[in-house]
Design an enzyme around this catalytic site. Structure first.
Site, PDB file in Angstrom:
ATOM      1  N   TYR A  21     -15.338  27.128 -47.144  1.00 18.32           N
ATOM      2  CA  TYR A  21     -16.228  26.233 -46.403  1.00 18.32           C
ATOM      3  C   TYR A  21     -17.648  26.293 -46.937  1.00 18.32           C
ATOM      4  CZ  TYR A  21     -12.105  26.596 -43.547  1.00 18.32           C
ATOM      5  OH  TYR A  21     -10.804  26.615 -43.148  1.00 18.32           O
ATOM      6  N   TYR A 150      -5.954  24.826 -34.689  1.00 12.83           N
ATOM      7  CA  TYR A 150      -6.187  24.945 -36.126  1.00 12.83           C
ATOM      8  C   TYR A 150      -4.851  25.244 -36.797  1.00 12.83           C
ATOM      9  CZ  TYR A 150      -7.565  26.508 -40.716  1.00 12.83           C
ATOM     10  OH  TYR A 150      -7.659  26.632 -42.080  1.00 12.83           O
ATOM     11  N   ASP A 247       3.123  27.444 -34.331  1.00  8.31           N
ATOM     12  CA  ASP A 247       2.383  28.008 -35.461  1.00  8.31           C
ATOM     13  C   ASP A 247       1.927  29.400 -35.050  1.00  8.31           C
ATOM     14  OD1 ASP A 247       0.512  28.811 -37.297  1.00  8.31           O
ATOM     15  OD2 ASP A 247      -0.525  26.880 -37.416  1.00  8.31           O
ATOM     16  N   LYS A 276      -0.456  35.031 -42.548  1.00  3.66           N
ATOM     17  CA  LYS A 276      -1.515  36.025 -42.350  1.00  3.66           C
ATOM     18  C   LYS A 276      -1.038  37.495 -42.417  1.00  3.66           C
ATOM     19  CE  LYS A 276      -5.361  33.448 -40.711  1.00  3.66           C
ATOM     20  NZ  LYS A 276      -5.167  32.047 -40.334  1.00  3.66           N
TER      21      LYS A 276
END
Ligand SMILES: *Cc1c(COP(=O)(O)O)cnc(C)c1O
Length: 426
Positions: A21, A150, A247, A276
């Site tokens: 970002y 997200y 998710d 993750k």
């Protein structure tokens, strides 16, 4: 290339290297990490060590440089670090798939190994759309989600990220247009359950799937909600021929106090993504699991294959470390560690509630969040945490921590103090 001095390294980084970002050239000066061990990051500028309150974006659940994970990597490296997965297979991938099937909610039986969380979400979406296409219902190709989510940074995942935080404005006309329900309230409210029912029923004819992060919305805003909503989703999706995707990339492997957050509601989704913490933070790997119904549907269609196959699919090195990480997790009382950290964060973060500018303090499992009533001053907040000896990465109005499960009580206290300091100065 000669060894780089500290300042040369930073200058080259600024000039050539994108960070998450970030703009180019970079405007913030990153800290240079030389090595990491246990829960500590050792900085290269000689200024010492920081306790990692982030688990490297929620992945390093066992801490760094773990002897068991190191050994798994070393052992696999001496055999092969990679072979292609088309037409070949190997023990690490097969063992990993079996471990995932055994530990995940009952009914998830098939595993697609992907190379990152975002790709696992792409695969989940492809599975759902192709399932309905195979059944002769190609019009079912939209997704429904709730706001505040997200799901990653590639296109399909972006299209179900929160429309405000997800840069939808910038990409309107480019992103697929999905259906958004309101963000889920913290507690169970019948009126919100009714809203979900109504939205799903209204759009059922065009919906392939509902996709949500169960119990904890992570990078979309670190919000928690009642697991009872997951049962509502399961019921409504079943009643209206819509698939349900969880998710669990952020919530999987114990983080919320259940092995998977779906377990808080005893619900099995049709498709589930993990990533993750899958490899204990050692390297990139994710997985998409699905039920026999979804796999059979796809495999009986006009194109009876799932047309997806990343180059590094099933990477043996990552799979071997993932197996070791899962066995390490399941071989200990992980729930006791998560509960211990939860208690430490509850105690340590309580004083933050009294600070001016703090809107909310919340803790669930090994997740602690302080929400401000204004956007965090990133530099000031990060500096305050570093001064306390802790690494934090706040975003938007949020200062939060997801420590490794091996973080001792004193270090949990230190992290909590740093979150408070960052909240005070950020
Ligand atoms: C991080 C995350 C992703 C994306 O995973 P990447 O490995 O960064 O692509 C997707 N969904 C959730 C819930 C996440 O937390």
């Amino acid at each position: 290339m000669p060894e780089l001095s500290h300042s040369e390294l930073l200058e080259l980084d600024r000039r050539h290297v994108w960070h998450p970002y970030g703009p180019m050239p970079g405007r913030q000066t990153p800290l240079v990490v030389e090595s990491a061990s246990g829960v500590r990051l050792k900085l290269a500028d000689g200024s010492g060590e920081l306790v990692d309150g982030m688990s490297s974006w929620w992945s390093a659940i066992h801490g760094y440089n773990h002897p068991v994970l190191n050994e798994a990597a070393r052992e696999q490296l001496s055999r092969m670090s990679h072979v292609m997965f088309g037409g070949l297979t190997h023990e690490p991938a097969v063992r990993l798939a079996k471990l995932l099937v055994d530990m995940s909610p009952e009914g998830l039986e098939h595993v697609f190994l992907a190379d990152s969380g975002s790709v696992s979400v792409e695969v989940a979406v492809k599975m759902c759309l192709q399932y309905w296409r195979s059944l002769g219902r190609p019009e079912k190709r939209r997704l429904l989600t709730w706001r505040g989510g997200y799901h990653g940074d590639t296109w399909q995942p972006m299209s179900v990220c929160d429309p405000e935080g997800g840069m939808h404005e910038l990409w309107s006309g480019v992103l697929p247009r999905q259906v958004f329900a309101d963000a889920p309230p913290v507690e169970f409210e019948e009126s919100y359950a009714e809203h979900l029912r109504e939205m799903i029923e209204r759009h059922a004819g065009e919906l392939a799937a509902v996709i949500v992060e169960p119990v904890v919305q992570g990078a979309g805003g670190m919000r928690f909600h009642s697991p009872a909503y997951l049962r509502v989703l399961r019921e409504v999706c079943d009643a209206h021929d819509v698939l349900l995707v969880f998710d669990e990339i952020a919530t999987g492997f114990g983080r919320t106090g259940a092995l998977f957050a779906a377990g808080h509601a005893a619900v099995t989704p049709d498709v589930m993504c993990v990533g993750k913490a899958l490899t204990g933070g050692y390297m990139t790997m994710a997985a998409t699991l699905c039920t026999a119904r979804v796999a059979d549907g796809i495999s009986r269609g006009e194109v009876p294959v799932l047309a997806h196959g990343p180059t590094f699919m099933g990477n043996p090195l990552a799979a071997a470390v993932a197996c070791a990480s899962i066995e390490l997790l399941l071989g200990q009382d992980w729930l006791a560690e998560v509960k211990r950290i939860e208690a430490g964060l509850r105690d340590g973060l309580a004083p933050a509630a009294e600070l001016p500018g703090v809107r909310d303090v919340r803790v669930l499992g090994a997740i602690g969040v302080v929400q401000l009533d204004h956007a965090v001053d990133m530099e000031a907040a990060t500096r305050a945490a570093v001064r306390e000896g802790v690494w934090l990465r706040p975003f938007r109005d949020l200062i939060y921590t997801m420590p490794p499960y091996v973080t001792g009580d004193a270090d949990v206290g230190l992290i909590a103090r740093a979150v408070c300091a960052a909240a005070k100065e950020g």
